[in-house]
Design a protein around this motif. Sequence first.
Motif: not given
Lengths: 396, 391
Positions: A81, A84, A153-154, A156-158, A160, A377-379, A382
């Motif tokens: 991450r 990323e 990246i989309r 990878s984030r999804k 989570d 916004k994100y962790n 991952p």
Amino acid sequence: MSSTEIGYIRKELPEKIKTIGLTLFVVGTALGIIGFLIDPQRASLSYLVTFMFLVSIGVGSLFLVALEYAVGADWSTPFRRISEFLAAVIPFLIILVIPLLFNLKYIFPWTHKSIVDSSVMLRGKTPYLNIPFFIIRSIGIFLIWWVFYYFIIRNSRKQDTTKDQYLTKKNINISSGFIPVFGISITAIAFDWMMSLEPNWFSTIFGVYYFSGTVWCALAALTLIVILLNEHGYLHSKIKSEHYYTLGLLMFAFTVFWAYIAFSQYLLIWYADLPDETIWFMHRWVGGWKVVSLAIVFTHFIFPFFYLLSYNVKMQAKKLKFIAIWILCAHFLDLYWLVMPGMSTNGYQYSFSWMDLVFPVAAVGLIILIFKSLSHKYNLLPIGDPKLQRGLDFHL
Amino acid sequence: MNENKVLHSVAALFDTPDKIINAARKVKDAGYTMFDVNTSYPVHGMDKAMGLGQSKIGYVTLFFGFAGAVFIFLFMGWSMAINYPYIVGGKPFFPYQAFIPITFEVTVLCGSIATVVGMLAVFFNLPFLSHPIHDSNYIKEVSVDKFGVVIEAEDPLFDKNKVVEFLKNLGAGKIEFIYEPEKQAIKILQPKFIVFLAVVAALTSFSTYFTLNKLMYIVPFNWMDNQKKSNPQSETNFFYDGYAMRTPVEGTVARGFMPYPFHEQALPSEPLANPTLPTKQILKIGQEKFLTFCSPCHGNYAEGVSRLMGQFPPGPTLHSAKIIGYSDGMIYNIITNGQNAMPSYAYQIPREQRWAIIDYIRVLQRAQNPKPSDFQAIKELNKESGKNVVN
């Protein structure tokens, strides 16, 4: 696998970081704008060095992400991450390149008709080296990178939230597509933005040279941030010196790889001793540049090589942090050395300028700002990745 | 049955990597130090479980890699710059840039060979070529799908029954006693080994012969022979005159060669000065070269009476008034260009030696026509040395 099982507790990065990033970025940008107003020629060259540095960080990090997916590595999953987040520089490249596109005539000799007409070689290169095609190529490559960045990246984030293992498989396919595209596009970018500064000169290995630097630099940035975050408990208690060791090992490998490529380029030119080719090294062997060239050998290879050779150094966070910062500086110096001595072919006399230090400050500020806002916004881990547990349990 | 044999170790087999990690940790915690673990593939985390420190083999690699690098670099430098100075491709005598690829490769070679040999030396206790567990059933199982622990009898805590009990408690499947083999030094002259060597030699010779004499002449390996190029001393239609070899451009001068400006002129148009001084050293060179090249015709004392005995037009005496009157430059011109029946000696005698010969001729001439002051000088010399130098 839920986040509680993994044991990741999400913590917000302190607001102080945002203040630091914002200060650096605003000060750097303001001074940079002043620089452009005072001396657009000098400023655009300084800006080019920093721009290439950002390309290194951005696309190098995306390459590391793609590499991890493509080879199925699990030791690096806990800090994928971070790479990323660093790769998030890529969408900004399309904006950041604009000041350069408006100042092409100050940077590239081949934009001047009189210079092109004076050389048979340059006239032959016109179908490739002309302003419209150049702009299309650069913007096109940045867009392609952005598309790959977006999809990888989309997914990878999804993951989570969905924990969908199929997304990993999808990303493996995208990454496998990205790596060859990356190989060709990074060569084109290196040729266009740095090799064509001295358009009569050519070296087919130049793209690989820049590639080795980008990955090295992206690894150093990753190492530095991972260690800084983990020391303050933002990542995971299971990330330990054995993870650091492996990062150090990769940095060591790329130190040697860079030296191998740089020397391959040098040796062939030295052997053939043709004026067209040696001129590039001659520009880097006059006056003070001789010292810089020798400094590159030392900072980019000799010191990191012997420093990272030791097992103990690679196991210690503090020493790795030091070498990571060293590597980032060495890569910047390398880019500076690639770009600046070519000024003379465009008819300018080189002298050190305060602007050379202004733009990197803004770049560091920009990276910090991007990182902070994304971490909000994100962790930082991952948490949905099926390989994460294995990565955390990594042993030597 | 096994009473004569010395117990080397007790070996235990386990089924899963988790069990072996656990077993290794327990063995370490129980205080055993002389134990080892064998697995069919690397089990991550084993070093820590066994309590192993950092391996020392890295230092062997470092030392030999570094030694190899230094040796080959200095060796290339010595052979290229000192032993047989030789310029390749217009590079200096010490082209260190060209040494770097070889230095790199020798570093890797020495480092890796030293690592393997060092490792074997430690494991096998060279010159012995095997370890006691090699001939056991245990190693066969461990090489396939089992995981094993060996506790050696030399361990200070070793007690046969206790160890067996301890390993059984850990959940070991099978337990085996491993005995020391009779130690034998390496037998080089075994028939098997000699046959093996002979086969290797025959195979190597044949493949070398085949590659160099047959394979290289088979398509496509022979494509290199048919290049678009002209060989030396052959014809070509590339150049207008049909010669593949080119003559040097007119006026080309060989490196380090100073052309003689009065080539094939009877008289040098400008006076030439003798650059040498008639020192003892120069006169010695002049004498040697005079006796070699000049004396066959002009005589040992330049008197014109020579060993040729009239079989060839005799060389004139060099003591005539005409030749005494010649300037050094004039004589130099004659030696260089030749005169009448005398050929040019420009290619036989280097420039400095021609001048030295002239110095020596002047000495001979002076000896035939001494001045009164010379007699005075000889008398003084005789007085000093107490001997008759010249009667």
